[in-house]
Design an enzyme around this catalytic site. Structure first.
Site, PDB file in Angstrom:
ATOM      1  N   LYS B 197       0.682  -1.183  -0.076  1.00 43.96           N
ATOM      2  CA  LYS B 197      -0.005  -0.033  -0.066  1.00 43.96           C
ATOM      3  C   LYS B 197       0.994   1.285   0.039  1.00 43.96           C
ATOM      4  O   LYS B 197       1.541   1.561   0.932  1.00 43.96           O
ATOM      5  CB  LYS B 197      -0.797  -0.193   1.142  1.00 43.96           C
ATOM      6  CG  LYS B 197      -1.930   1.074   1.063  1.00 43.96           C
ATOM      7  CD  LYS B 197      -2.720   1.610   2.255  1.00 43.96           C
ATOM      8  CE  LYS B 197      -1.994   2.969   2.916  1.00 43.96           C
ATOM      9  NZ  LYS B 197      -2.048   3.995   2.178  1.00 43.96           N
ATOM     10  N   GLU B 271       9.416   0.229  10.646  1.00 43.41           N
ATOM     11  CA  GLU B 271      10.751   1.301  10.698  1.00 43.41           C
ATOM     12  C   GLU B 271       9.893   2.578  10.642  1.00 43.41           C
ATOM     13  O   GLU B 271       8.971   3.008   9.930  1.00 43.41           O
ATOM     14  CB  GLU B 271      11.374   1.322   9.306  1.00 43.41           C
ATOM     15  CG  GLU B 271      12.652   1.999   9.225  1.00 43.41           C
ATOM     16  CD  GLU B 271      12.619   3.476   8.551  1.00 43.41           C
ATOM     17  OE1 GLU B 271      12.434   4.214   9.312  1.00 43.41           O
ATOM     18  OE2 GLU B 271      12.664   3.568   7.511  1.00 43.41           O
ATOM     19  N   CYS B 305      13.262   9.827   7.479  1.00 40.16           N
ATOM     20  CA  CYS B 305      13.017   9.532   8.951  1.00 40.16           C
ATOM     21  C   CYS B 305      14.290   9.542   9.679  1.00 40.16           C
ATOM     22  O   CYS B 305      14.436   9.673  10.916  1.00 40.16           O
ATOM     23  CB  CYS B 305      12.516   7.921   8.922  1.00 40.16           C
ATOM     24  SG  CYS B 305      13.316   7.131   7.940  1.00 40.16           S
ATOM     25  N   GLU B 403       9.546  14.562  16.128  1.00 37.12           N
ATOM     26  CA  GLU B 403       9.943  14.638  14.804  1.00 37.12           C
ATOM     27  C   GLU B 403       9.075  15.554  14.145  1.00 37.12           C
ATOM     28  O   GLU B 403       7.691  15.445  14.097  1.00 37.12           O
ATOM     29  CB  GLU B 403       9.781  13.139  14.514  1.00 37.12           C
ATOM     30  CG  GLU B 403       9.983  13.007  12.862  1.00 37.12           C
ATOM     31  CD  GLU B 403       9.965  11.428  12.476  1.00 37.12           C
ATOM     32  OE1 GLU B 403       9.007  10.834  12.736  1.00 37.12           O
ATOM     33  OE2 GLU B 403      10.937  11.113  11.712  1.00 37.12           O
TER      34      GLU B 403
END
Lengths: 299, 493
Positions: B197, B271, B305, B403
């Protein structure tokens, strides 16, 4: 081993320097930017002949080419200077008088510099006396590589003191210094001695003007400027043969020091065959066709 | 470029004064269909609900295409196609499986230009990055894993490697094609079948990859691609027919997935987010460290990331670092992602832009000072943010802990290596870290004490298919790439 002095960076990491230097070769310079960049590059050339077989005839031909690089193309500026051995300064001075193109002379026992300091200084005095407006000296690489850094600065200072109004370009001979740490150190020593320009190479040693060495030198110029507000120029010499490489250098100067350094007063190319390749590219931009080598006038 | 460099220019610069690069737009235009169905069992099919969603270019807000929204019924179809295909795919000779991977890799190379442009149009990243990094790396992952396909028994000596079965893979929007390759290549090499996806905002290159899979005659059902938003992902992740779920995305969603799968025998790798420290010691090569800071935080608009979003600078060199960082930042070219000279493109979506702006407001409220690229005016349309850094950030500030996933760097200082390590490790995350020092002994010492899956020494954001990537703590578990990455897609007997 270089040591950190004050807040200026002394250590140079070759991996990241190579990465950054190659990023300048990937800029896309097309159309107007390309034509303007190439014209600008012409105006920055120190058209050079440094051979044992140089003669007054050859130098006069080179000077005519320097003043008017290509009568077949419009809007091409003169080059910045003609660079010759001291014995040819008088001829060049005569041929270029009133043209605005400057006479540059290598001196100081070029290319090795392995003569007594006194005779090197005499050579400079006589070249200046014959009409050289710019002096390209070599540093004592042997002294630098054996840890005698102060001798390098001191000799630059002494040469500068006999230059009078002539501009002093200091050749580091980066190919012999080998490491970027040494190139950074030599740049600082030359600047400290009063260099108006720092120059990569004599053209007699390979590798000559690599982008990596050039970037380290430009950063030394920037650091000096940030600290003191004083301007030092840059001259890569040797190994730059194509118009494309010249544009890579202009991109590197622009993105490291800014547009203010994109002037013959602050940046030069030491070259002999580069000029013809630039002219061929300009022919191509003007006519759409690649010029044959015989379309560009010989020096 | 820099006001300080400009101030004393007194020379005659009639030629060079205004030497600017002309626009250099990439000329290739990929073919984009008006609408794309779901890729199930080797065919593009209508979503069962008939529902479609639009995908826009973040740099122009122009609608590029519309794609199907998969619901639970479509997920069911895709999983059963993958299950059926699995029976055959896991048994074909491994060297034959390898051939498919090599063919996919070559086809990606052949269509590299087109894929790069599509990636930049749909996601907003500069063409120089999609052209030089995303697409070539995607091809490399297929080449690399193609090489493993017939050597799996040697990867884990003494054990026999068996495929896990059917794998669901959910990927983020920051490296759409590359993340698809990271996920699909090892899964296929190990004999698994896949339902992928792609992210809601960046489905197009995954669908272009589906076309490539058709072109190379990959058996139907081996890879299925379901577009859609969070709901599609949720129904895929909770489908009972899976053997394995691989997720790359936010820690928040990752935690939910882990909760849902607890107690089942579905294998899970995550992850997730990061707030990676980039540590500059006073004995670093400062000019090169600056390049590392730039690569760490402004690469891909900071949508990375493992972005080096927390900068720690030793106090003795902080003035020099910030002066040079500011100079370098001002040289970044922001704008049209398709211009070959663009360094920083558009923010991926309006929602992400809002989120990043929220953090900037909060940072300023907490007392941080904002420094941004001054540069020319940004385009009126599209989602744009000037690269920036914040000074005066304290370790307890929100901008130092959460983040941001944007081109925003939080700068902090330290006095001793011990303090640097303590501050660097003081985070719930542990994805990556950078260490800058010219002193070898310091690098080995610090790198071994950083709690992060990847530690880059005197470089940043370098990737390779043969090098495992993954996190500690809330940055997830499992590795992707390298021999270690195969483990997630194999049962060892």
């Amino acid at each position: 081993m270089p040591v950190r002095s004050g807040n200026s960076s002394v250590f140079v990491d070759p991996v990241m320097v190579a990465q950054r230097a190659s990023s300048f070769t990937r800029r896309s310079i097309k159309q107007k930017a390309k034509i303007e960049g190439l014209r600008l590059a012409v105006s920055m050339v120190d058209l050079t002949t440094l051979e044992g077989k140089d003669s007054p005839g050859k130098v006069r031909a080179l000077c005519r080419k320097a003043v008017r690089p290509d009568p077949g193309l419009e809007g091409i500026p003169s080059v910045a200077a003609v660079c010759v051995y001291p014995a040819m300064v008088t001829v060049a001075h005569e041929a270029l008088s009133g043209s605005g193109v400057r006479v540059a002379s290598v001196a100081t026992g070029f290319p090795a510099g392995q003569t007594s300091l006194e005779s090197r200084l005499d050579e400079v005095r006589s070249a200046v006396g014959d009409g050289a407006e710019e002096i390209d000296m070599v540093i004592s690489r042997g002294a630098l590589l054996t840890g005698d850094a102060s001798r390098v600065t001191d000799e630059v200072r002494q040469v500068k003191s006999v230059c009078g109004s002539a501009h002093l370009k200091v050749i580091l001979e980066t190919g012999e210094l080998e490491t970027l740490d040494r190139i950074a150190e030599a740049s600082r020593l030359a600047i400290a001695g009063g260099a108006d320009f720092i120059k990569t190479s004599t053209g007699k040693v390979a590798p000559a003007a690599t982008m990596e060495a050039g970037l380290v030198m430009l950063e030394a110029i920037r650091d000096h400027f940030l600290k003191t507000g004083k301007v030092v120029g840059m001259k890569p010499a040797g190994g730059i043969r194509t118009a494309k490489e010249a544009l890579h250098w202009l991109v590197m100067v622009k993105e490291t020091l800014g547009n203010e350094w994109l002037t013959p007063e602050r940046f030069r190319f030491g070259a002999s065959s580069l000029l013809d390749d630039i002219l061929r590219q300009l022919h191509k931009q003007a006519s759409g066709n690649y010029a044959a080598s015989y379309d560009v006038p010989e020096a | 470029m820099c006001p300080r460099l400009k101030a004393v220019s007194n020379s005659n610069t009639e030629l060079g004064d205004s030497w600017e690069y002309e626009p250099a737009p990439e000329g290739t235009r990929p073919e984009i269909s008006d609408s794309y169905g779901l890729f199930i069992d080797g065919e593009f099919v209508e979503p069962s609900s008939g529902k479609m969603m639009k995908t826009v270019s973040p740099s122009t807000e122009e609608v590029l295409s519309e794609v199907g929204v998969a619901d639970a019924e479509d997920v069911d179809r895709a999983v059963s196609a993958a299950r059926t295909a699995s029976a055959k795919w896991r048994r074909i000779a491994p060297r034959e499986r390898a051939k498919y991977l090599f063919r996919i890799a070559r086809r990606i190379q052949e269509k590299a230009r087109e894929l790069a442009v599509l990636e930049s149009m749909d996601g907003g990243k500069p063409i120089k990055e999609s052209r030089d990094i995303d697409v070539p790396e995607a091809a490399k992952h297929f080449f690399y894993h193609g090489g493993w396909a017939d050597k799996l028994d040697y990867a884990f000596p003494g054990r026999q490697a068996k495929p896990v079965g059917v794998a669901a893979q959910i990927i983020p929007w920051n490296f759409p094609l590359l993340m698809a390759a990271w996920k699909i290549a090892p899964a296929l090499a190990c004999g698994n079948t896949v339902i992928l996806k792609p992210a809601e905002t960046t489905p197009l290159t995954a669908l272009a990859l589906a076309e490539i899979l058709q072109e190379v005659d990959l058996p139907p059902g081996v890879v299925n691609i379901l577009t859609g938003a969070g709901k599609t992902g949720a129904s895929l992740a909770s489908h009972p027919g899976l053997n394995k779920l691989a997720f790359t995305g936010s820690t928040e969603v990752g935690k939910k997935l882990a909760e849902n799968l607890a107690g089942t025998d579905v294998r899970l790798t995550l992850e997730l987010g990061g707030k990676s420290p980039n540590i500059i010691f006073e004995d670093a090569s400062i000019d090169q460290a600056i390049e590392g800071i730039v690569a760490g935080i402004w690469f891909n608009q900071g949508h990375v990331c493992c972005a080096g979003s927390r900068l720690f600078v030793q106090e003795g060199v902080v003035d020099e670092v910030l002066e040079k960082l500011d100079l370098r930042m001002q040289s970044l070219r922001i704008g049209d992602p398709l211009d070959k000279n663009t360094d920083v493109g558009a923010i991926n979506s309006r929602a992400q832009l809002r989120r990043i702006r929220g953090y900037l407001t909060q940072g300023k409220k907490e007392g941080a000072e904002l420094h941004r690229v001054r540069g020319p005016k940004l385009p009126d349309k599209g989602f744009w943010m000037r690269p920036c850094y914040l000074t005066g950030v304290q370790p307890a500030h929100v901008v130092a802990r959460e983040e941001i996933f944007g081109p925003v760097l939080s700068v902090m200082t330290f006095r001793t290596p011990e303090e640097a390590l303590r501050r660097a490790n003081n985070t719930p995350y542990g994805l990556a870290a950078g260490v800058w020092s010219d002193k070898g002994s310091r690098i080995f010492d610090v790198a071994s004490k950083l709690k992060a899956g990847v530690v880059w020494c005197n470089t940043y954001n370098r990737f390779d298919a043969s090098s495992p990537f993954g996190g500690f703590k809330e940055s997830g578990f499992g590795r992707e790439g390298g021999r270690q990455g195969l483990r997630a897609y194999l049962n060892l007997v």
